[in-house]
Design a protein around this motif. Structure first.
Motif, PDB file in Angstrom:
ATOM      1  N   ASP A  39     -10.849   8.921   3.794  1.00 28.38           N
ATOM      2  CA  ASP A  39     -10.484   7.590   4.292  1.00 28.38           C
ATOM      3  C   ASP A  39     -10.778   7.534   5.795  1.00 28.38           C
ATOM      4  OD1 ASP A  39      -9.527   5.029   4.540  1.00 28.38           O
ATOM      5  OD2 ASP A  39      -7.405   5.588   4.451  1.00 28.38           O
TER       6      ASP A  39
ATOM      7  N   ARG B 179       0.823  -1.195   0.000  1.00 29.29           N
ATOM      8  CA  ARG B 179       0.000   0.000   0.000  1.00 29.29           C
ATOM      9  C   ARG B 179       0.864   1.256   0.000  1.00 29.29           C
ATOM     10  NH1 ARG B 179      -3.933   0.775   5.018  1.00 29.29           N
ATOM     11  NH2 ARG B 179      -1.991   1.509   5.993  1.00 29.29           N
TER      12      ARG B 179
ATOM     13  N   ASN C 165      -8.902   4.553   7.440  1.00 25.49           N
ATOM     14  CA  ASN C 165      -7.449   4.394   7.487  1.00 25.49           C
ATOM     15  C   ASN C 165      -6.942   3.098   6.846  1.00 25.49           C
ATOM     16  OD1 ASN C 165      -7.248   6.849   9.025  1.00 25.49           O
ATOM     17  ND2 ASN C 165      -7.874   5.671  10.844  1.00 25.49           N
ATOM     18  N   ASP C 166      -7.615   2.645   5.800  1.00 25.35           N
ATOM     19  CA  ASP C 166      -7.149   1.446   5.098  1.00 25.35           C
ATOM     20  C   ASP C 166      -6.416   1.792   3.802  1.00 25.35           C
ATOM     21  OD1 ASP C 166      -9.263   2.323   3.569  1.00 25.35           O
ATOM     22  OD2 ASP C 166     -10.230   0.357   3.395  1.00 25.35           O
TER      23      ASP C 166
ATOM     24  N   GLU D 195     -14.035   1.568   5.235  1.00 28.39           N
ATOM     25  CA  GLU D 195     -13.171   1.318   6.391  1.00 28.39           C
ATOM     26  C   GLU D 195     -12.187   2.462   6.556  1.00 28.39           C
ATOM     27  OE1 GLU D 195      -9.917  -2.013   7.968  1.00 28.39           O
ATOM     28  OE2 GLU D 195     -11.226  -2.451   6.257  1.00 28.39           O
TER      29      GLU D 195
END
Length: 412
Positions: free
Chosen positions: A202, A172, A212-213, A210
C-alpha cells in the motif's frame, strides 16, 4: 472464487448466436405444443381422428363431422375446438414472429443490448463479500473488497490485484497481506506446475494506485516469472489480517503463454452489400477456429453493436472481416462517426482446459470510421439457409392452425 464460477460471464462468446437463437426457436415451438392441458389434448385427438375432411395437404374439420359416438359435433365440442386452435394459432404466430425478429441480423453482427456482459472486457472484475477465514466460515461484520484487472491473460500482459477491508458501516479497516503465492493449477498439459511468491503493498508502487489508502495491491506478469511457459489457470492464494481477524482469498486467471495468431496491420473499412465491413490482417500461427470480437460505439460513446468473426483459419497472413450489418445500423440509428474498440481474439480449443488460446488484446479505440448517411446502408433483413428453414416450418404451423379455424368457423 474458482475459475469455473468467475469465468461464467466471460464465456459468452462461446455460446454462438446461432445456438442461442435456435434454442429460442425450439423453446417457443415446444411450448406451443407441449403445454396443452390433458383435456384439450384428448379433445384434439378425438376431433382430429374422427371429425375431419381431406384436403390436398392438411386435414381440416367438417361442420357435420361425426363424434366418437357417431353423432354430430356438439356446440360445446365445437367451442372447445375453436378455443384450442385459436390458442395454437396465437402461439404459432408468436413463435414465427419472435424468431423472425430474433434473426433479422446475422449471428456475426448483433445489438449491444444482447451482449451486455461482453461490452467492456477490460474493466476490472470486482467483488464485495464477507470475510472468509479459510474454512468456508463467513464473518458478515467484515467486508472484503477485491479486484483484478483482467481474467484472461495473453503473453506479455499483466494482472493487477487489490484487496481492502471495511466494517459493516463501510469504514476502512487496517488490512495486511501476510502471505501470497501464484501457482499454476495442474492439468494434462502441466503435470508439474510452478509457483511464485507475490508481494502486496500500500505504498503507491508495484500496481498500487494510491499510497496509504488501505488498499493492498500487487501485479503479476507471468511472462517474467517461473510461470512463463504455463498454459492454463493460475491461482493466486493469499492470507491476510483485517482488523483483529484473519482471512483467505483466491484469485483465478487464465494464461496463454504463446499467441496462436497476432495482428498484422491496421483496421480498414468499406461499404459492402449495404453493410459496414471492417477488415484487419492477422498472422495465423496455429490453424483452427478463431473467434474475434470488436465493440462498436456511436459518436456519443454509447455501445450499439458487437461484431464477431467466427470461422476456421489456416496458417498464413490474411484479412478477417467484422461486419456491422446494414439493417442494424438503420434500426439503431447511431450517430457517426463510429468507434471500434476493445478487440480480442482467441483460438477455440475443442477439448481440454483452457478452452482457448489468446491473441494479444487491442485495448481502446482501434478505428474511427468515416461519417455515413443512414441511407448508405441496406434495410433488408439478413437471409440464410437455416433462417429460411425455420421460418418455413413456423409458417406451416401457423397455416395449419388457421386452416383448422377456417373449417370450424365455416361449419357454424
Amino acid at each position: 472464487m474458482p475459475a469455473e464460477k468467475r469465468l461464467h460471464g466471460a464465456r459468452g462468446p462461446l455460446l454462438h448466436a446461432a445456438a442461442r437463437i435456435a434454442a429460442f426457436a425450439l423453446g417457443a415451438a415446444g411450448l406451443a405444443w407441449l403445454l396443452w392441458p390433458a383435456a384439450s389434448a384428448h379433445l384434439a385427438e378425438r376431433i382430429g381422428s374422427s371429425a375431419r375432411v381431406s384436403t390436398p395437404d392438411q386435414p381440416t374439420f367438417s361442420a357435420n363431422a361425426a363424434t366418437d359416438g357417431g353423432g354430430l359435433m356438439t356446440a360445446s365440442e365445437r367451442a372447445a375446438a375453436l378455443a384450442l386452435w385459436q390458442e395454437r394459432a396465437a402461439r404459432a404466430k408468436a413463435a414465427l414472429e419472435g424468431y423472425r425478429k430474433a434473426t433479422m441480423y446475422p449471428f456475426s453482427s448483433r445489438p449491444a443490448a444482447e451482449n451486455a456482459d461482453q461490452l467492456y472486457p477490460n474493466r476490472p472484475v470486482t467483488e464485495d463479500r464477507p470475510l472468509n477465514n479459510g474454512s468456508d466460515e463467513a464473518d458478515p461484520s467484515i467486508r472484503i473488497l477485491t479486484s483484478q484487472s483482467r481474467v484472461f491473460v495473453a503473453s506479455g500482459e499483466d494482472v493487477v490485484f487489490t484487496i481492502a477491508a471495511r466494517d459493516r458501516d463501510g469504514n476502512r479497516l487496517p488490512l495486511e497481506v501476510t502471505t501470497a503465492r501464484a501457482m499454476g493449477l495442474a492439468n494434462a498439459a502441466n503435470a508439474s506446475p510452478q509457483s511464485v511468491a507475490m508481494r502486496f503493498n500500500d505504498q503507491g508502487q508495484a500496481g498500487d494506485a494510491e499510497a496509504n489508502d488501505g488498499t493492498q495491491s500487487s501485479v503479476l506478469l507471468p511472462a517474467q516469472t517461473a510461470l512463463a511457459a504455463f498454459d492454463g489457470t493460475i491461482r493466486v492464494e493469499l492470507a491476510f489480517r483485517a482488523g483483529e481477524r484473519t482471512g483467505q482469498h483466491i484469485f483465478d486467471v487464465v494464461y496463454s503463454p504463446q499467441p496462436p495468431a497476432v495482428w498484422a496491420g491496421p483496421f480498414k473499412e468499406s461499404l459492402e452489400a449495404g453493410s459496414l465491413v471492417l477488415r484487419v490482417p492477422i498472422e495465423v500461427r496455429q490453424a483452427g477456429r478463431y473467434i474475434i470480437n470488436a465493440r462498436v460505439d456511436d459518436a456519443s460513446g454509447h455501445a450499439f453493436a458487437l461484431a464477431t468473426f467466427n470461422d476456421e483459419l489456416e496458417t498464413s497472413t490474411k484479412e478477417v472481416a467484422l461486419t456491422v450489418f446494414g439493417k442494424l445500423i438503420r434500426d439503431a440509428k447511431p450517430s457517426f462517426p463510429l468507434t471500434v474498440r476493445d478487440v480480442d481474439g482467441y483460438l477455440l480449443r475443442e477439448q481440454g482446459h483452457p478452452d482457448r488460446a489468446l491473441m494479444p488484446r487491442l485495448a481502446g479505440v482501434v478505428r474511427t470510421t468515416a461519417s455515413y448517411s443512414l441511407n448508405s446502408f441496406s434495410d433488408a433483413e439478413w437471409q440464410g439457409d437455416e433462417r429460411t428453414r425455420y421460418l418455413t416450418e413456423y409458417g406451416k404451423d401457423l397455416d395449419d392452425a388457421q386452416r383448422q379455424l377456417t373449417a370450424l368457423n365455416a361449419g357454424r
